[in-house]
Design a protein around this motif. Structure first.
Motif, PDB file in Angstrom:
ATOM      1  N   ALA A 311       0.942  -1.144  -0.161  1.00  0.00           N
ATOM      2  CA  ALA A 311      -0.135  -0.045   0.011  1.00  0.00           C
ATOM      3  C   ALA A 311       0.984   0.978  -0.007  1.00  0.00           C
ATOM      4  O   ALA A 311       2.205   1.119   0.392  1.00  0.00           O
ATOM      5  N   HIS A 312       0.411   2.467  -0.314  1.00  0.00           N
ATOM      6  CA  HIS A 312       1.327   3.544  -0.437  1.00  0.00           C
ATOM      7  C   HIS A 312       0.937   4.450   0.772  1.00  0.00           C
ATOM      8  O   HIS A 312      -0.094   4.825   1.093  1.00  0.00           O
ATOM      9  N   LEU A 313       2.020   4.925   1.286  1.00  0.00           N
ATOM     10  CA  LEU A 313       2.086   5.746   2.610  1.00  0.00           C
ATOM     11  C   LEU A 313       2.001   7.103   2.434  1.00  0.00           C
ATOM     12  O   LEU A 313       1.445   8.224   3.068  1.00  0.00           O
ATOM     13  N   ASP A 314       2.514   7.623   0.992  1.00  0.00           N
ATOM     14  CA  ASP A 314       2.437   9.159   0.614  1.00  0.00           C
ATOM     15  C   ASP A 314       1.091   9.522   0.228  1.00  0.00           C
ATOM     16  O   ASP A 314       0.392   8.778  -0.146  1.00  0.00           O
ATOM     17  N   HIS A 315       0.784  10.890   0.372  1.00  0.00           N
ATOM     18  CA  HIS A 315      -0.122  11.411  -0.351  1.00  0.00           C
ATOM     19  C   HIS A 315       0.277  12.937  -0.890  1.00  0.00           C
ATOM     20  O   HIS A 315       1.485  13.044  -1.116  1.00  0.00           O
ATOM     21  N   LEU A 316      -0.854  13.687  -1.134  1.00  0.00           N
ATOM     22  CA  LEU A 316      -0.489  14.890  -2.106  1.00  0.00           C
ATOM     23  C   LEU A 316       0.135  15.983  -1.178  1.00  0.00           C
ATOM     24  O   LEU A 316       0.475  17.052  -1.755  1.00  0.00           O
ATOM     25  N   MET A 332      -8.830   8.016   2.517  1.00  0.00           N
ATOM     26  CA  MET A 332      -8.811   6.797   1.868  1.00  0.00           C
ATOM     27  C   MET A 332      -7.691   6.403   0.774  1.00  0.00           C
ATOM     28  O   MET A 332      -7.130   5.420   0.434  1.00  0.00           O
ATOM     29  N   ASP A 333      -6.933   7.571   0.207  1.00  0.00           N
ATOM     30  CA  ASP A 333      -5.886   7.592  -0.560  1.00  0.00           C
ATOM     31  C   ASP A 333      -4.848   7.903   0.104  1.00  0.00           C
ATOM     32  O   ASP A 333      -4.193   9.061   0.044  1.00  0.00           O
ATOM     33  N   ASP A 334      -3.751   6.963   0.704  1.00  0.00           N
ATOM     34  CA  ASP A 334      -4.126   5.524   0.951  1.00  0.00           C
ATOM     35  C   ASP A 334      -3.888   5.240   2.448  1.00  0.00           C
ATOM     36  O   ASP A 334      -3.185   3.972   2.480  1.00  0.00           O
ATOM     37  N   GLY A 366       5.962   7.924  -2.761  1.00  0.00           N
ATOM     38  CA  GLY A 366       6.249   8.156  -3.953  1.00  0.00           C
ATOM     39  C   GLY A 366       5.041   7.771  -5.067  1.00  0.00           C
ATOM     40  O   GLY A 366       5.212   7.908  -6.209  1.00  0.00           O
ATOM     41  N   GLU A 367       4.069   7.318  -4.228  1.00  0.00           N
ATOM     42  CA  GLU A 367       3.148   6.545  -5.311  1.00  0.00           C
ATOM     43  C   GLU A 367       2.289   7.797  -6.282  1.00  0.00           C
ATOM     44  O   GLU A 367       2.182   7.738  -7.346  1.00  0.00           O
ATOM     45  N   GLU A 368       1.951   8.908  -5.480  1.00  0.00           N
ATOM     46  CA  GLU A 368       1.377   9.877  -6.015  1.00  0.00           C
ATOM     47  C   GLU A 368       2.203  10.742  -7.363  1.00  0.00           C
ATOM     48  O   GLU A 368       1.700  11.268  -7.858  1.00  0.00           O
ATOM     49  N   LYS A 369       3.474  10.432  -7.080  1.00  0.00           N
ATOM     50  CA  LYS A 369       4.656  11.008  -7.936  1.00  0.00           C
ATOM     51  C   LYS A 369       4.730  10.108  -9.176  1.00  0.00           C
ATOM     52  O   LYS A 369       5.721  10.555 -10.110  1.00  0.00           O
ATOM     53  N   ARG A 481     -14.400  13.973  -3.572  1.00  0.00           N
ATOM     54  CA  ARG A 481     -13.083  13.707  -2.819  1.00  0.00           C
ATOM     55  C   ARG A 481     -11.845  13.445  -3.344  1.00  0.00           C
ATOM     56  O   ARG A 481     -11.068  13.592  -2.558  1.00  0.00           O
ATOM     57  N   TYR A 482     -11.960  12.567  -4.386  1.00  0.00           N
ATOM     58  CA  TYR A 482     -10.765  12.117  -4.932  1.00  0.00           C
ATOM     59  C   TYR A 482      -9.805  13.176  -5.235  1.00  0.00           C
ATOM     60  O   TYR A 482      -9.924  14.105  -5.686  1.00  0.00           O
ATOM     61  N   HIS A 483      -8.493  12.860  -4.588  1.00  0.00           N
ATOM     62  CA  HIS A 483      -7.360  13.901  -4.742  1.00  0.00           C
ATOM     63  C   HIS A 483      -7.721  15.232  -4.339  1.00  0.00           C
ATOM     64  O   HIS A 483      -7.429  16.122  -5.201  1.00  0.00           O
ATOM     65  N   GLY A 484      -8.561  15.265  -3.567  1.00  0.00           N
ATOM     66  CA  GLY A 484      -9.077  16.725  -2.845  1.00  0.00           C
ATOM     67  C   GLY A 484      -8.911  16.607  -1.353  1.00  0.00           C
ATOM     68  O   GLY A 484      -8.848  15.504  -0.818  1.00  0.00           O
TER      69      GLY A 484
HETATM   70 ZN   LIG Z   1      -3.806   8.835  -5.273  1.00  0.00          ZN
END
Ligand SMILES: [Zn+2]
Length: 532
Positions: A311-316, A332-334, A366-369, A481-484
């Motif tokens: 799973a990814h620990l980073d977000h935006l 939720m992400d993530d 770095g998933e979001e990157k 909500r996604y990426h917000g």
């Molecule tokens: Zn994402």
């Protein structure tokens, strides 16, 4: 926090003590899961951006939880695997895009009409004609080539994202991945590119896509791993303003959309405008890390093999404020997937299960990157790569309603499909294949870094039936909500259903870890080609 689940009511009706004992207390398990989400998505970690102090604190939390679940350190520095990044940010005060048609020049408004995807190679100024290349796809095995017969050399290639409806989902997804697109564009001789997001597959409004444009972009500093180098200029155009690009060409963007909606081949043609693009990039460096723990296997031979659960620990991080909120919490992400990772490790420990193969718990950065932490891990695994037998990736599985259906990406690609079917059947949950192939989810999260290295993988979403309230809830979640900043802790989540999801993933990991044969790609799978 409001809940939708009503599991306690069900339990009280059951009555029989034996049934009570056999049924896990999903509500309580869901609360344990949610406690991790609450910690990780707290405002104080400021959205866990890759390289930020907030990410470091979240990583320390995961390390502690891995320790208390009895996992052994499996990074290169204890539980950590450090990863270095190059950072690029567009300096819009010194960047511009202008369209010239004959003698008339129109300056585009950055953010409204278009924006740049910057990269660390830095600044560029290019004036060149443009050509519209349909979906901009080149798929040799289907003899499909949007560049065929088109003069693209030395030009900006403009394309709309997506692909023909008739093209198989996974193939379409693969050829839209960054590296495959770049290979095709470079082969065509393009000197720059402009994508128009397919409005049919838009998950978020343009304002949110454009709102994120000035956030730092990252690439892996390790050039051997970084993938295909970028083109000097990469732009994204607002589909609502895209007619500007088509002016004078004898074609319209509407014509393209109509063809797309009717599943007809897209027209491809030279555009009449000349594009002058100038981009100035601020660059820097940062570092972050993957967190890795292992539950060693019990079998003398099979313990050398690893089932990865990721799973990814980073977000935006912090971004453009929406309704006064600038923290992109990524609950939720993530944070949800990381919370599941922790709960699955804990669940296995408490159950006393002794799986034959080792299970590697991987929290990536770095998933979001652009799937960078997982890409780094897949290139520099901390265990022998040929012994990684599977990746089960949890990214934003969206427990927004009861778990009646589980949608599985990659379901029909490998023998893992049979495993997930068996586990879901035992749990009374129906398995669904990808219902929204246009969204490319199979290549859009960390499982893809493993797939590219030949490792069979699956990814998951809560499933629904078209036309139901669940479908609306699912789609509304993306819109709202996604990426917000609204992907935070004040959203309705079905805690009991999340716990049931965790139980399924736990059983799936154990089943794959215990099987005599390691998972294999289906002979007809497109992704079998990456097997090494
Ligand atoms: Zn994402």
């Amino acid at each position: 926090m409001k809940r939708i689940g009503k599991l306690c009511a069900c339990l009280s009706v059951l009555g029989a003590a034996a049934a009570m004992a056999a049924t896990p207390d999903w509500e309580a398990l869901g609360k344990r899961w949610w406690a991790h989400v609450q910690y990780l998505a707290d405002d104080k970690w400021e959205g866990r951006d890759t390289g930020s102090a907030g990410y470091e604190m979240a990583a320390a939390y995961v390390t502690n939880k891995f320790k208390s679940a009895g996992l052994q350190p499996a990074g290169t520095d204890g539980y950590a695997q450090p990863v270095r990044f190059q950072v690029a940010q567009t300096d819009e005060s010194e960047s511009s895009i202008a369209l010239t048609l004959e003698t008339k020049t129109q300056q585009l408004k950055l953010g409204e009409d278009a924006f740049f995807n910057p990269h660390a190679d830095g600044d560029a100024t290019i004036t060149a004609p443009a050509v519209f290349a349909g979906y901009g796809l080149s798929v040799p095995e289907l003899k499909y080539d949007d560049f065929a017969g088109l003069d693209t050399k030395g030009k900006f290639v403009i394309y709309i994202t997506g692909g023909p409806a008739s093209m198989p989902t996974e193939i379409k997804a693969h050829y839209q991945s960054r590296d495959e697109r770049l290979k095709a564009l470079k082969k065509s001789g393009a000197i720059g590119t402009g994508s128009i997001p397919n409005p049919k597959a838009a998950e978020v409004p343009w304002s949110r896509t454009a709102g994120a444009r000035l956030e730092p972009r990252m690439e892996l500093s390790d050039l051997g791993v970084a993938g295909e180098p970028s083109l000097p200029i990469s732009m994204v155009f607002n589909p609502a303003h895209a007619e500007n690009l088509f002016a004078g060409s004898g074609h319209t963007f509407q014509e393209v959309l109509d063809a797309m909606n009717a599943d007809k081949p897209l027209p491809r043609f030279p555009l009449a405008v000349t594009i002058r693009a100038r981009v100035k990039v601020k660059t820097s460096e940062t570092k972050s890390e993957n967190i890795i723990g292992v539950l060693p296997g019990s079998d003398a031979k099979l313990s050398k093999e690893y089932v990865v659960v990721s799973a990814h620990l980073d977000h935006l991080g912090i971004g453009e404020p929406v309704n006064g909120d600038k923290i992109y919490n990524g609950a939720m992400d993530d944070a949800s997937g990381i919370a599941s990772l922790i709960e699955i490790a804990r669940g296995i420990k408490e159950s006393g299960a002794k799986p034959k193969r080792s299970i590697l718990f991987l929290a990536v950065t770095g998933e979001e990157k652009g799937l960078l932490g997982s890409r780094y891990f897949a290139e520099h695994p901390t265990v022998d790569r040929k012994n990684i037998v599977a990746d089960l990736n949890m990214d934003m599985f969206l427990p927004l309603f009861p778990l009646k259906y589980l949608e599985v990406q990659g379901l029909n690609e490998s023998t893992l499909g049979e495993d997930v079917r068996a586990v879901c059947e035992a749990a009374g949950v129906q398995v669904q294949a990808d219902k929204q192939p246009d969204h490319n989810r199979f290549i859009r999260s960390d499982q893809y870094s493993f797939i590219r290295k030949g490792v069979p993988a699956l990814a998951f979403k809560f499933g629904w039936v078209p036309g139901t309230a669940e479908e609306k809830k699912f789609n509304d979640w993306y819109k709202e909500r996604y990426h917000g900043p609204a992907d935070d802790l004040s959203q309705p989540v079905d805690l009991a259903a999340a716990a049931q999801f965790n139980a399924i993933l736990e059983k799936l990991a154990l089943r794959v870890a215990d099987e005599a044969q390691r998972p294999a790609w289906k002979s007809e799978s497109f992704f079998k080609r990456f097997a090494q």
